[in-house]
Design a protein around this motif. Structure first.
Motif, mmCIF file in Angstrom:
data_model
loop_
_atom_site.group_PDB
_atom_site.id
_atom_site.type_symbol
_atom_site.label_atom_id
_atom_site.label_comp_id
_atom_site.label_asym_id
_atom_site.label_seq_id
_atom_site.Cartn_x
_atom_site.Cartn_y
_atom_site.Cartn_z
ATOM 1 N N LEU A 186 9.843 7.683 1.875
ATOM 2 C CA LEU A 186 10.628 7.578 0.645
ATOM 3 C C LEU A 186 11.203 8.934 0.247
ATOM 4 C CD1 LEU A 186 8.405 5.159 -1.488
ATOM 5 C CD2 LEU A 186 10.632 4.660 -0.479
ATOM 6 N N SER A 187 10.418 9.996 0.449
ATOM 7 C CA SER A 187 10.909 11.345 0.145
ATOM 8 C C SER A 187 12.072 11.711 1.054
ATOM 9 C CB SER A 187 9.780 12.368 0.301
ATOM 10 O OG SER A 187 8.711 12.072 -0.577
ATOM 11 N N ALA B 217 -1.252 4.919 5.379
ATOM 12 C CA ALA B 217 -0.123 4.098 4.943
ATOM 13 C C ALA B 217 0.525 4.677 3.692
ATOM 14 C CB ALA B 217 -0.583 2.663 4.692
ATOM 15 N N VAL B 218 -0.307 5.130 2.750
ATOM 16 C CA VAL B 218 0.226 5.715 1.517
ATOM 17 C C VAL B 218 1.020 6.982 1.827
ATOM 18 C CG1 VAL B 218 -0.393 6.819 -0.667
ATOM 19 C CG2 VAL B 218 -1.566 4.724 0.055
ATOM 20 N N LEU B 219 0.443 7.849 2.662
ATOM 21 C CA LEU B 219 1.114 9.101 3.019
ATOM 22 C C LEU B 219 2.424 8.835 3.753
ATOM 23 C CD1 LEU B 219 1.083 12.192 3.156
ATOM 24 C CD2 LEU B 219 -0.231 12.006 5.287
ATOM 25 N N SER B 220 2.387 7.913 4.726
ATOM 26 C CA SER B 220 3.599 7.585 5.488
ATOM 27 C C SER B 220 4.683 7.030 4.577
ATOM 28 C CB SER B 220 3.274 6.570 6.590
ATOM 29 O OG SER B 220 2.337 7.091 7.497
ATOM 30 N N GLY B 221 4.265 6.139 3.661
ATOM 31 C CA GLY B 221 5.233 5.541 2.745
ATOM 32 C C GLY B 221 5.918 6.569 1.877
ATOM 33 N N TRP B 222 5.125 7.474 1.307
ATOM 34 C CA TRP B 222 5.715 8.481 0.438
ATOM 35 C C TRP B 222 6.541 9.500 1.211
ATOM 36 C CZ3 TRP B 222 6.729 8.114 -4.392
ATOM 37 C CH2 TRP B 222 5.956 7.263 -5.196
ATOM 38 N N ILE C 265 0.833 -1.204 0.000
ATOM 39 C CA ILE C 265 0.000 0.000 0.000
ATOM 40 C C ILE C 265 0.868 1.255 0.000
ATOM 41 C CG2 ILE C 265 -1.631 1.345 1.360
ATOM 42 C CD1 ILE C 265 -2.991 -1.170 2.173
ATOM 43 N N ALA C 266 1.934 1.248 0.833
ATOM 44 C CA ALA C 266 2.799 2.426 0.908
ATOM 45 C C ALA C 266 3.445 2.732 -0.436
ATOM 46 C CB ALA C 266 3.873 2.214 1.968
ATOM 47 N N MET C 267 3.790 1.675 -1.180
ATOM 48 C CA MET C 267 4.424 1.857 -2.485
ATOM 49 C C MET C 267 3.400 2.001 -3.603
ATOM 50 S SD MET C 267 7.695 1.789 -1.899
ATOM 51 C CE MET C 267 8.358 1.508 -3.531
ATOM 52 N N GLN C 268 2.112 1.782 -3.266
ATOM 53 C CA GLN C 268 1.043 1.820 -4.265
ATOM 54 C C GLN C 268 1.381 0.924 -5.452
ATOM 55 O OE1 GLN C 268 0.756 6.140 -4.937
ATOM 56 N NE2 GLN C 268 -1.234 6.071 -3.928
#
Length: 454
Positions: free
Chosen positions: A245-246, A237-242, A214-217
């Motif tokens: 990664l940023s 999860a998506v926001l945390s992942g990005w 989910i984090a990496m979509q």
């Protein structure tokens, strides 16, 4: 007071890194999979975590008796009142005490019926632990830096290792929280037993893979397991992942752009020293001592001090020396009430020497030709018979009588207990400076004779 640069503090930091990391990882795992853990296994888990909490509690107490380094000017503070003020500033000690609390014991004392009747309580409690311990990651990072430095890793290597540890840490916590929230919200009626053909490890691994997916979509969220059934959790999860990664991308770009030339030069010279040791067929012990001496002298950053001093003006050079060493000279009773110009001349004549642990700084019975000022580190004073007489710490001095009495024999041994930065003032330099001030020399010799007569 424990010196922040001492060997004890160095190894204690390494121990606390592993204890703290294990404690934080254990909390998240237990609270997420509490209902699946066998009741008979829980006392052992509690005992294990209590041991970790006791060690963290001892660390909190030791911090009240440990000096600290002011990062701005690298001054070591050993004053107990300043240490206490530093620890209570911004409620640091309260933060440490909360981190050392046995949360697993608290969870065990709560009835498991909370999973059915008080899901909101567990949700709030879980988020509290999550954010409180994510914030503690900066301390995990700080303690972790000790380990690569022990193996003399470069700054870039340390940065990469910190990113790897951080990724594993955040992913672990996210996986645990991603598993417990859907379970509490959607599956609270079905708890207490593992699903058929499942183990705790398989559930944990699946949750971690769902979090990564989910984090990496990397796929449709519908295929990401129970976690995807809650749109709020998916967005988190998506926001945390990005964001993570940023952060990794930003750190790597900054590392490439701001490559530390002094650190690179340091690595080059270390390689030269290793080649030199190989060419001279030095023993492994002597080679290691030479490398440690170089590492402590330059602190992983090489600079040509002589070239720098030749570049700046005389007045600026003297000002730098005064700011660095004046407090050492002012502590000497024999130098009190000396003219400021003479103090400046004395400071300008000081020579820096570095002693590793167990190095003999002065030896009893030898003829003294200099006095010494300890800028940082701890040294022990031993009698001729080997009896320990006391310790010398930052700001201490010894051997001043040798500046006034030529060929005065040393009456004690002084041995470095840890890495010591010591400034040396030779008899010849001091006599040259004091010679025009005969009245001052007579007064100082009188004080020296009185001390010798005691």
């Amino acid at each position: 007071i424990i010196h922040p640069l001492s060997a004890f503090h160095f190894y204690w930091d390494i121990l606390i890194f592993f204890v703290l990391l294990t404690h934080l990882l254990t909390i998240s795992f237990v609270i997420s999979y509490l209902i699946y853990i066998d009741v008979d296994s829980f006392p052992a888990i509690i005992q294990f975590d209590l041991i970790l909490c006791v060690v963290l509690g001892v660390d909190t107490i030791l911090k009240l008796f440990t000096g600290y380094v002011v990062e701005k000017n690298k001054i070591v503070v050993l004053d107990p009142s300043k240490i206490a003020l530093h620890r209570f500033k911004f409620l640091r000690i309260l933060y440490d005490l909360i981190g050392a609390m046995p949360f697993i014991l608290l969870i065990y004392k709560l009835d498991r019926s909370y999973y059915q009747s008080e899901q909101m309580f567990f949700l709030i409690f879980t988020f509290f632990l999550y954010f409180a311990n994510i914030l503690r990651f900066h301390e995990v990072n700080r303690r972790f830096e000790t380990i690569p430095k022990f193996f003399k890793a470069s700054e870039n290597q340390i940065t990469i290792m910190k990113l790897i540890i951080g990724t594993i840490y955040v992913l672990h916590w996210t996986s645990c929280i991603a598993d417990i929230i859907p379970m509490l919200v959607f599956y609270a009626h079905d708890h207490g037993a593992l699903p058929e053909n499942e183990t705790l490890l398989s559930i944990y691994v699946r949750s971690m893979m769902d979090s990564i997916q989910i984090a990496m979509q990397s796929s449709h969220v519908d295929s990401a397991g129970p976690m995807a059934t809650n749109s709020w959790l998916t967005a988190y999860a998506v926001l945390s992942g990005w964001l993570w990664l940023s952060y990794i991308l930003f750190t790597m770009i900054r590392m490439v752009i701001s490559t530390d030339l002094s650190a690179s030069k340091y690595d080059e010279i270390v390689n030269e020293l290793k080649a030199y040791a190989y060419n001279k067929r030095l023993s492994p012990e002597l080679k290691e001592k030479m490398l440690r001496h170089f590492a402590n002298r330059y602190r992983m950053r090489y600079f040509d001090e002589e070239s720098i001093q030749n570049t700046i003006s005389v007045n600026l050079r003297r000002s730098i020396r005064m700011e660095t060493c004046q407090h050492l000279v002012n502590n000497v009773e024999l130098f009190r009430n000396l003219p400021h110009a003479l103090i400046e001349d004395i400071v300008d004549r000081l020579k820096l020497e570095l002693f590793l642990e167990n190095d003999v700084i002065i030896q009893a019975g030898s003829f003294g030709d200099a006095m010494y000022f300890i800028a940082s580190g701890t040294a022990a004073v031993y009698s001729v018979s080997g009896k320990e007489l006391g310790h010398l710490v930052d700001g201490a001095h010894f051997g001043e009588i040798c500046l006034l009495k030529k060929d005065q024999k040393r009456t004690a041994n002084v041995v470095a207990l840890e890495v010591c930065e010591v400034y040396k003032l030779s008899f010849a330099d001091f006599q040259m400076l004091i010679e025009p001030h005969s009245y001052l020399l007579e007064r100082m010799q009188k004080l020296a004779n009185e001390r010798l007569a005691k």
